[in-house]
Design an enzyme around this catalytic site. Sequence first.
Site: not given
Length: 360
Positions: A37, A41, A48, A70, A72, A75
Amino acid sequence: MSRAAAVSTLSAARRWRIVLARDRRYDSAFVYGVRSTGIYCLPSCPSRKPLRGQVEFFARTDAAERAGFRACRRCRPGQASLADPHVALVRDTCRLIDAQPDAPTPLATLAARCGTTPHRLLRAFQHVLGVSPRQYRDERRLARFKTQLRGGKKVSAALYEAGYGSTSRVYERTHARLGMTPATYRRGGPGVEVRFVTVSCSLGQLLVAATERGLCRISFGDNATTLERALRAEFPAAAIAPDDGTLKAWVARITAHLDGRAPRIDLPLDVRATAFQRRVWEALQRIPYGSTRSYSAIARDIGKPTAARAVARACATNPVAIVVPCHRVVREDGELGGYRWGLKRKQALLAREAATRATE
């Protein structure tokens, strides 16, 4: 940031376990990036969980960004790292303390070496870790002492290597923290009898364990074997055995509470805790059934208004689910926050309590 997060170099395997557990105590220790992705995080991110092969760990948010990830949007790890200016100060001080674990460095000396004032240093420690520098040193010394004992060393040798000056002091300061004498702890808890039972409930598998004094563990999971293994991990030499029926009444009350048939639950406990943890857990028990409180509200309730993070850590280390209702603590904005036994279980518990209260 937890004490471990402040000083430890965590292995990749340990970091992955922390991510799977969504352990918010390590949010200031590292971040993880997901290659599929391109997002990084915090360990406690509610998104997920990715496949392990897609995950890369970073000690700092800027390192993750330099690698092309990059932040999230759920969070917000970039904001989290900038939100607390005390973290770096506490981390540097912890390193100074751990570099000379046996030297009783005064607060003023530590502050001067870190370029701040004693008052500011003390406030930073209480804000980030919920303890003073002296208490942090004491806890690290106790951890070294426990390690020495578990390694098989005699009490006399272990206490001096851990930095205690006399046998009287080590027995005075550690008996309450270990729940037994140091010699007993060294042998893994012989003489401590623990009975346990694992039953199916609406939230999966429920393990209930108790000593002769009261409940010592109530935990949820998906696998009974995993729950039993966790119970045995702390005291491998203790007499841990399946219940012979003595826990039947307590289990019935716990499951009735889970099902909404017994909103009030008051059972005897036998849990080991620091003074701070005990204050937090007692505050949690005062939260009415079907209600919630924020971490910051609990911090104010116990007279530590800046210790919301430390309150969150105390919730995360609660060994007796339900009886100490840590699931009733949420974030200031109403988001669920973390839960030791999974956010889905926390959500289900709160929903059931709200529904039961609405029908009263």
